[in-house]
Design an enzyme around this catalytic site. Structure first.
Site, mmCIF file in Angstrom:
data_model
loop_
_atom_site.group_PDB
_atom_site.id
_atom_site.type_symbol
_atom_site.label_atom_id
_atom_site.label_comp_id
_atom_site.label_asym_id
_atom_site.label_seq_id
_atom_site.Cartn_x
_atom_site.Cartn_y
_atom_site.Cartn_z
ATOM 1 N N HIS A 397 0.816 -1.219 0.000
ATOM 2 C CA HIS A 397 0.000 0.000 0.000
ATOM 3 C C HIS A 397 0.853 1.275 0.000
ATOM 4 C CE1 HIS A 397 -3.647 -2.224 0.414
ATOM 5 N NE2 HIS A 397 -3.353 -2.716 1.597
ATOM 6 N N ASP A 431 -2.977 -10.361 -2.641
ATOM 7 C CA ASP A 431 -3.536 -9.940 -1.365
ATOM 8 C C ASP A 431 -5.020 -9.595 -1.552
ATOM 9 O OD1 ASP A 431 -2.328 -8.751 1.450
ATOM 10 O OD2 ASP A 431 -4.102 -7.650 0.788
ATOM 11 N N HIS A 433 -6.500 -7.077 -0.611
ATOM 12 C CA HIS A 433 -6.654 -5.646 -0.845
ATOM 13 C C HIS A 433 -5.800 -5.209 -2.032
ATOM 14 C CE1 HIS A 433 -7.272 -6.499 3.473
ATOM 15 N NE2 HIS A 433 -8.319 -5.714 3.307
ATOM 16 N N ASP A 520 -4.563 -13.023 3.376
ATOM 17 C CA ASP A 520 -5.804 -12.539 3.982
ATOM 18 C C ASP A 520 -7.027 -12.877 3.137
ATOM 19 O OD1 ASP A 520 -4.886 -10.858 2.022
ATOM 20 O OD2 ASP A 520 -5.016 -9.025 3.190
#
Length: 761
Positions: A397, A431, A433, A520
């Site tokens: 991120h 991931d 996200h 995740d």
């Protein structure tokens, strides 16, 4: 100490430097070689179609990156043979073991590609063929070197017949069956010899000579010379045996200092226990070898991040009170000219959310994570099939100018940037996200493809990025692919989406794959909504590693500590199984039910016009070609814009080839003003990952068909005499164009215009 790495393209900065060094070594070691043959090396690497072979270069470098030797090989996948064009070291570097190591890697490469043998030339050691004792002694040493590997001259043919009668030292053709393949029958050897003489020596060997050599090859006279210099069969053990890679441990680089970054506030799920849970299960697997992290300095981290961001995180963390976390609370519209002095207030300027704190130990932990990712990348660069950077804090991120999402510096992007100096790279983010940071860092670059499979931003962090229409900008147009999925996505849907991602990656033709490994996506993860279990992760790891690319896995998310280690172990069991499959002798479906080879490319689709959005993709394609000027690239884009704005009234016609959602190539042509039957061919451009497959000829054929349908009789094409346009001139010459005229100094002094014409009636 030295390492051997493949040189995968002629464009990457480190590769351009090495190619120049190789060319100089060739000039020094082989002073009689034609300069044109030396100069064509970059084009050989990048354009297998024109040269008829897939050219690969293996480079031996010492620990300081200095070139100690190289091997140039040419591969014919249809005839399944390799031609070793050259293996050499710089002057004064002989006897160092580099040559033997390089030839060992050449043999491994041939074996891994399923080739049926290596062919190369050696000057003769027979007195009647090499009368000069000084020259012959060198030939004896050279043939003795290859003799030890089981390679022998092919006897009973006219291959060593000199082109000019009476000329001494005409070479033997030597065959190395890699310890497992016999000399092929005469019918096959004729095709191989013909391919070598035509594609490599057409300018030296006249047709009658080639015919005589070919016709001299008969099964009743064909044989390999008996070894005469002490062959050592044990050397053949250097070849990979079935299953050998399965026992080779995966380098594991652990951020040992991660636990100093411990934010104890309730609900902060990015905790040190994550690494311990994964490490415990990895130790039980027996698949890994722990490798210490190396210190890489700040060059790469400041190349992917704004140096002001790096300095801010370092200073703000150093000034944070011990044991206290500073969270951003004010998020101004960014105005670099009016920045407050208080670094605790500045957190909101540099951060994108309210849950990534400035903490005294955040900087050293994040800095260590970058070194771990770079160490893993270096291991793969050195030849490891895969390496794993087990790090926290995560990184995907972190953008070039902001941090957030528990991420301070982008570990995966650092690894990709390092590898990009040696060839093309793809980043696959799995991931839950979206990897907004990785997308941002490479959004305007074409050398690093970024692909992300993630929860749709309508419900998943970071909410403002990850949409399908974010495809890249400028040179990076078409080199970013987002594949957002629904909130409740099952494993089969996810794996089908993975196939789309890998198809795009395969078209990019990367040398390496960096995987942002988020766990995740697991069932009951506190930050996700999907339901992956151990079997799903095992299939996922196997499928990714089955691409055959060197893979750098960099840990990202995964926050349910209870099953985090089990999922990581399952993933890497799949990776190890795929590596073992690649080393084995039997291709085909894997035990997990997924193909061992990359998925087939989607079929080409065609359209006869351009549309909105094509301008950026065509500009990126022209820039990626590497031989067009900035002005030419702008003209290519302007022609697209004119056609979109004016339609056929513009005078520009287009044929566009697409593969999946990306442009594979295009042609632009139009009626020659003031003529009845003449048409101009303005552009034929093919994407780099589509070259060598005949797409340019297919585009030309479709242009010709359209021109004939419009009662066109002639097709005219113009190009430059500059060396960078040699491939274009060769293309026209091999597709039945005739050169009508050469206009001296047309473009600039010494740069002439060549005008070609093809008759269509």
């Amino acid at each position: 100490m030295f390492r051997i790495r493949p040189l995968t393209d002629a464009v990457a900065p480190a590769n351009r430097r090495i190619i120049a060094e190789i060319q100089q070594v060739i000039r020094d070691q082989f002073p009689l070689m034609d300069e044109r043959d030396i100069a064509k090396l970059p084009d050989q690497i990048g354009d297998p179609y024109t040269h008829g072979f897939i050219t690969r270069v293996l480079v031996a470098e010492n620990g300081r990156g200095l070139m100690r030797g190289f091997a140039i090989v040419m591969i014919d996948p249809q005839l399944q043979f390799m031609f070793l064009e050259l293996i050499s070291t710089p002057l004064g570097a002989t006897g160092s073991g580099v040559g033997a190591a390089l030839y060992g890697d050449v043999r491994r490469l041939a074996s891994e590609r399923g080739l049926q043998g290596i062919y190369f030339e050696c000057l003769p050691d027979e007195p009647e063929l090499s009368p000069d004792p000084a020259i012959r002694s060198q030939d004896v040493a050279r043939l003795g070197f290859y003799d030890r590997f089981g390679a022998s001259p092919i006897m009973g043919t006219l291959y060593e017949m000199p082109v000019t009668p009476g000329t001494p030292d005409s070479p033997f053709l030597v065959f190395d069956g890699l310890g497992q393949h016999p000399l092929p029958p005469a019918s096959t050897l004729r095709e191989i010899v013909d391919a070598i003489l035509v594609r490599k020596y057409a300018h030296l060997c006249p047709p009658d000579y080639r015919r005589r050599v070919r016709e001299s090859i008969h099964d009743d006279t064909l044989r390999l010379r008996t070894p005469r210099y002490g062959a050592k069969p044990a050397r053949q053990a250097r070849l990979a045996k079935p299953g050998a890679c399965a026992a080779r441990p995966i380098p594991l680089v652990i951020n040992d200092g991660h636990d100093i970054h411990h934010v104890r506030e309730r609900g902060y799920v990015e905790a040190p226990a994550r690494i311990g849970a994964i490490r415990t299960e990895l130790d039980r697997s027996g698949l890994f070898q722990v490798v210490p992290a190396k210190a890489f300095g700040d060059r790469i981290i400041r190349a992917i991040h704004d140096p002001r961001l790096v300095s801010y995180i370092e200073r703000a963390c150093a000034e944070a009170p011990p044991g206290k976390s500073i969270y951003p609370s004010v998020f101004p519209v960014r105005n670099a000219r009016r920045m407050p002095r208080d670094r605790s207030v500045l957190a909101g300027y540099w951060c994108i959310d309210t849950f990534t704190p400035i903490h005294r130990n955040a900087y050293p932990a994040a800095r260590g994570a970058v070194d771990c990712a770079l160490t893993a990348a270096q291991a793969v660069l050195d030849g490891a099939p895969a390496a794993y950077a087990l790090v926290r804090p995560p990184g995907h991120h972190a953008e070039s100018k902001v941090f957030g999402g528990f991420c301070y510096f982008n570990n995966a992007a650092a690894a990709a940037h390092l590898l990009s100096q040696y060839g093309r790279v793809a980043v696959l983010d799995i991931d839950y996200h979206h990897g907004n940071g990785t997308q941002d860092i490479f959004y305007q670059r074409a050398d690093v493809l970024t692909v992300s499979i993630h929860g749709d931003p309508s419900f998943a962090y970071p909410y403002f990025t990850g949409f399908r229409d974010e495809r890249g900008l400028g040179e990076g147009a078409g080199y970013n692919l987002n594949l957002p999925l629904a909130e409740h996505t099952d494993a089969p849907t996810y794996l089908a989406t993975l196939e789309k991602a890998l198809t795009r990656i395969d078209r990019h033709k990367p040398a390496w794959l960096v995987v942002a490994l988020g766990l995740d996506t697991a069932r009951n993860d506190p930050t996700g909504t999907w339901q992956h279990g151990p079997d799903d992760f095992r299939r996922l790891g196997h499928r990714i590693a089955s691409t055959g690319l060197g893979c750098v896995f960099v840990q990202e998310g995964g926050y349910r500590v209870r099953n985090l280690g089990l999922h990581a172990r399952a993933f890497f069991e799949g990776v190890a199984a795929a590596i073992a499959d690649r080393a084995g002798s039997s291709p085909g479906p894997s035990p997990l039910g997924h193909p061992a080879d990359p998925p087939a490319k989607p079929p080409l689709t065609w359209r006869d016009s351009v549309q909105q959005g094509d301008e950026a993709a065509i500009l990126a394609m022209v820039n990626a070609a590497g031989n067009f000027s900035v002005d030419e690239a702008i003209i290519a884009q302007e022609l697209v814009q004119e056609r979109i704005a004016q339609g056929r009234a513009s005078g520009y016609e287009f044929i566009v080839a697409e593969r999946g959602s990306a442009l594979a190539g295009y042609a632009c042509y139009g009626k020659t003003p003031g003529t009845e039957h003449a048409w101009d061919l303005y552009w034929i451009v093919v994407a780099p990952d589509e070259r060598g497959g005949g797409l340019a000829r297919e585009l030309l054929a479709r242009v010709e068909s359209a021109v004939r349908a419009a009662d066109g009789h002639y097709l005219l094409a113009e190009t430059s005499s500059a060396p960078s346009y040699a491939a274009a001139r060769g293309f026209y010459a091999t597709t039945d164009f005739e050169m009508l005229v050469e206009i001296p100094d047309f473009y600039k002094p010494g740069d002439n215009k060549w005008i070609f014409r093809k008759t269509l009636i």
